[in-house]
Every structure is written in C-alpha cells, then in structure tokens.
Write a protein that holds these residues in place. Structure first.
Motif, PDB file in Angstrom:
ATOM      1  N   GLU A  39       2.469  -4.805  -1.318  1.00 19.13           N
ATOM      2  CA  GLU A  39       1.534  -5.092  -2.409  1.00 19.13           C
ATOM      3  C   GLU A  39       1.932  -6.374  -3.152  1.00 19.13           C
ATOM      4  OE1 GLU A  39       1.456  -1.073  -1.082  1.00 19.13           O
ATOM      5  OE2 GLU A  39       3.151  -2.093  -2.026  1.00 19.13           O
ATOM      6  N   GLU A  56      -3.285  -2.222   2.616  1.00 15.21           N
ATOM      7  CA  GLU A  56      -3.569  -0.797   2.816  1.00 15.21           C
ATOM      8  C   GLU A  56      -5.057  -0.542   3.033  1.00 15.21           C
ATOM      9  OE1 GLU A  56      -1.770   2.261   0.653  1.00 15.21           O
ATOM     10  OE2 GLU A  56       0.230   1.426   0.874  1.00 15.21           O
ATOM     11  N   HIS A  59      -6.091   1.189   6.110  1.00 15.48           N
ATOM     12  CA  HIS A  59      -6.082   2.653   6.195  1.00 15.48           C
ATOM     13  C   HIS A  59      -7.495   3.221   6.242  1.00 15.48           C
ATOM     14  CE1 HIS A  59      -1.732   3.332   4.589  1.00 15.48           C
ATOM     15  NE2 HIS A  59      -1.786   2.462   5.578  1.00 15.48           N
TER      16      HIS A  59
END
Length: 177
Positions: A39, A56, A59
């Motif tokens: 991040e 992410e 995902h």
C-alpha cells in the motif's frame, strides 16, 4: 517468515530471462524486503507494473469465489503474489508456482507470513508432480502456454492436459485471461 520457497529440482526455470517487467521488479523486492507495505509503495509510485503487481484491486478477480476452507490450491504463474495472499487466507494449503526466481522472491517477501504457503520456482510443465489439488488457478497464464508450456503441435491443449492431471476428482480449474 513461515512460507517456504523451493527450487524445482526437475523443472526448467527461465529466471529473469524468460519474462520480466525490468528493473522495477528489483525495486519492488528491495522495498518489500526493507519492510515497506504494498500500500505504501503504491501510494508513491503509479507506474503500471507497480499497480499491477501490488494492488489489492486484483483480488476482485477471485475474492468472490466460494473456495472451500479445507482445500488445497495450486496457483500456476503466481508472479509477485497479487492473488497468492488471497488464496492463502482462504484455503488450507497453497502451492504457488512461478517461473521467475525474482518474482517468486517478491511473492515470498509479500506473503511469507502464511504458514500454509509453498512457493515453487520452476516451469510447471517440467516439474514431476505427485500432489493433486482441489483447485488449480490460471490467471493470466494460459496465453503464454505457446511460449512456456508443454510444447508440441498444440501447446495450449497440452498445457491444459497437464493442468487437469493436477486436479483431484471433482476439482475445479479457475481460469482467467
């Protein structure tokens, strides 16, 4: 770190010569090993390979999939682990196969906290496998079977046959291109 990294003894490894995003992969590995989070890296670096490998948001591809918790999953072409952590958090055992040692090292730096994760460096088609899995994932992989796959007149079909051999009866292939 709890995850294991193994070099396939019978598999061909392309290393960084086979495919790479270049020096950015070394940068990612260095920064992750230094303790930076994905991040934080993304917050200061908007180059495509950084976003592609660390975000992410990837995902979203399979975060919705109803994986069974007690399952074993084989991730072919794990790369730097964009989905590996998701899988390791959802199933009992994950074996992530990656052709590039550098990308496997990034994956380990990123997901090494998972004790149910084994990362194997080598060519999936060149590894002598015994284990079979409830799930096999091919995310952004099948399109490369002509270059890195089983070979032959129809390398895509040959590759998919090798993949099918790794599935348990009733197992599922999860494919995204």
């Amino acid at each position: 770190m709890c995850a294991k990294l193994n070099l396939a003894s019978n598999g061909r490894s392309e290393g960084e010569e086979g495919y790479t995003d270049g020096p950015v992969e070394d940068e990612l590995l260095s920064r992750l090993r230094a303790g930076e989070t994905p991040e934080r890296i993304i917050a200061g670096d908007d180059r495509f390979p950084v976003l592609y490998h660390l975000s992410e948001e990837r995902h979203n591809l399979l975060g919705w999939f109803p994986f069974e918790e007690d399952a074993a999953l084989l991730e072919i072409g794990a790369g730097p682990g964009a989905l590996t952590g998701l899988f390791a958090a959802r199933v009992k055992r994950v074996v992530a196969v990656e052709l590039s040692r550098r990308r496997a090292d990034i994956n380990l730096a990123r997901n090494g906290r998972f004790d149910n994760l084994e990362i194997v460096v080598g060519d999936f088609c060149g590894i002598d496998w015994e284990e079979r899995f409830d799930y096999v994932t091919l995310v952004g992989v099948l399109e490369y079977a002509g270059r890195f796959g089983a070979g032959g007149a129809d390398p895509y079909t040959g590759f998919l046959r090798r993949v099918r051999e790794r599935l348990l009866p009733g197992g599922r292939l999860v494919l995204a291109i």
